[in-house]
Design an enzyme around this catalytic site. Structure first.
Site, mmCIF file in Angstrom:
data_model
loop_
_atom_site.group_PDB
_atom_site.id
_atom_site.type_symbol
_atom_site.label_atom_id
_atom_site.label_comp_id
_atom_site.label_asym_id
_atom_site.label_seq_id
_atom_site.Cartn_x
_atom_site.Cartn_y
_atom_site.Cartn_z
ATOM 1 N N TYR A 1 0.830 -1.206 -0.006
ATOM 2 C CA TYR A 1 0.070 -0.079 0.000
ATOM 3 C C TYR A 1 0.906 1.123 0.056
ATOM 4 C CZ TYR A 1 -4.637 2.289 0.792
ATOM 5 O OH TYR A 1 -5.688 2.863 0.587
ATOM 6 N N LYS B 1 -3.317 7.904 3.600
ATOM 7 C CA LYS B 1 -4.452 7.608 4.700
ATOM 8 C C LYS B 1 -3.999 8.051 6.040
ATOM 9 C CE LYS B 1 -7.662 6.047 1.665
ATOM 10 N NZ LYS B 1 -8.615 6.742 1.472
#
Length: 252
Positions: free
Chosen positions: A152, A159
């Protein structure tokens, strides 16, 4: 009477029928809300097509979160369809493919991920706040950023910044009665998600989640967003609600 009866909700990020944002818009309408969608550029036609698939046709206003001028114009665009707004859904995320390699990505790769996926929350709240004289709710979508997910990479960093931005929005806009919360969803097989190189690594999520997890079903996540948009969370802000089958509680 639905949970969102007589409310107006602005929903960003509706691009496909599989998107979480589409199902939030659908459920919001089913719960009585007037829904307004946002899009920009070439994707306007796509969002307008999706608007026709909702229970009630929703208007689409232009918003490119990378363009400050669009935030300045947003309130007047919304006023063409509604005098006030009660809820806003931030369902926007983007990172160049190079940002999914943590050790080789450059600042040029990382900067748009942070601007679009994290920073954009604050100007969105700021643009809509004048249309919320009685307060309201901002709901954003995240993937739990308390851990480093393999593959990710810089989107995970974005995030984490997004979650921090939400806390500061909760602090800044709470006195105006605006609640700012996030839903940390399990992986949903949307077009955007499957463009993430490491998405396939989440395939066993349901095997570890106590309640199980169906990556093809965005409805549980959408229902949680609608609940947070409603008046049933009047004293909750700065929160992250996990909708992941309980995966976050098990250690994977």
């Amino acid at each position: 009477m639905g949970l969102l009866a007589a409310k107006t909700v602005l929903v960003t990020g509706v691009l496909t029928e599989s998107s979480i944002a589409f199902h939030v818009a659908r459920l919001a309408q089913e719960q009585g809300a007037q829904v307004i969608l946002t899009s920009f550029g070439r994707t306007m036609r796509i969002t307008e097509a999706m608007a026709r698939r909702l229970p009630t046709l929703a208007p689409v206003v232009e918003l490119d979160v990378a363009d400050p001028a669009h935030f300045e114009a947003l309130p007047d665009q919304i006023r063409q369809h509604a005098s006030t707004v009660d809820g806003v859904v931030h369902s926007i995320g983007y990172a160049p493919r190079a940002a999914f390699d943590f050790t080789t990505a450059t600042w040029a790769d990382v900067a748009p991920a942070l601007q679009i996926s994290a920073y954009s929350l604050q100007p969105l709240v700021a643009a809509c706040a004048p249309l919320m004289p009685q307060g309201g709710a901002m709901v954003g979508l995240t993937l739990d950023a308390s851990v480093a997910w393999p593959g990710y990479d810089w989107m995970g960093v974005a995030k984490a910044a997004f979650e921090a931005t939400n806390r500061y929005c909760a602090q800044a806009y709470g006195p105006a009665g605006i609640r700012c919360n996030l839903v940390a969803a399990g992986p949903i097989r949307t077009t955007a998600a499957t463009s993430i190189p490491a998405f396939g690594r989440f395939a066993e999520w349901g095997e570890h989640a106590p309640l199980g997890w169906d990556e093809t079903d965005p409805t549980p996540t959408a229902k949680s967003c609608v609940a947070l948009l409603s008046d049933w969370f009047p004293a909750t802000t700065g929160e992250i609600v996990h909708v992941d089958g309980g995966f976050h509680a098990t250690g994977g």
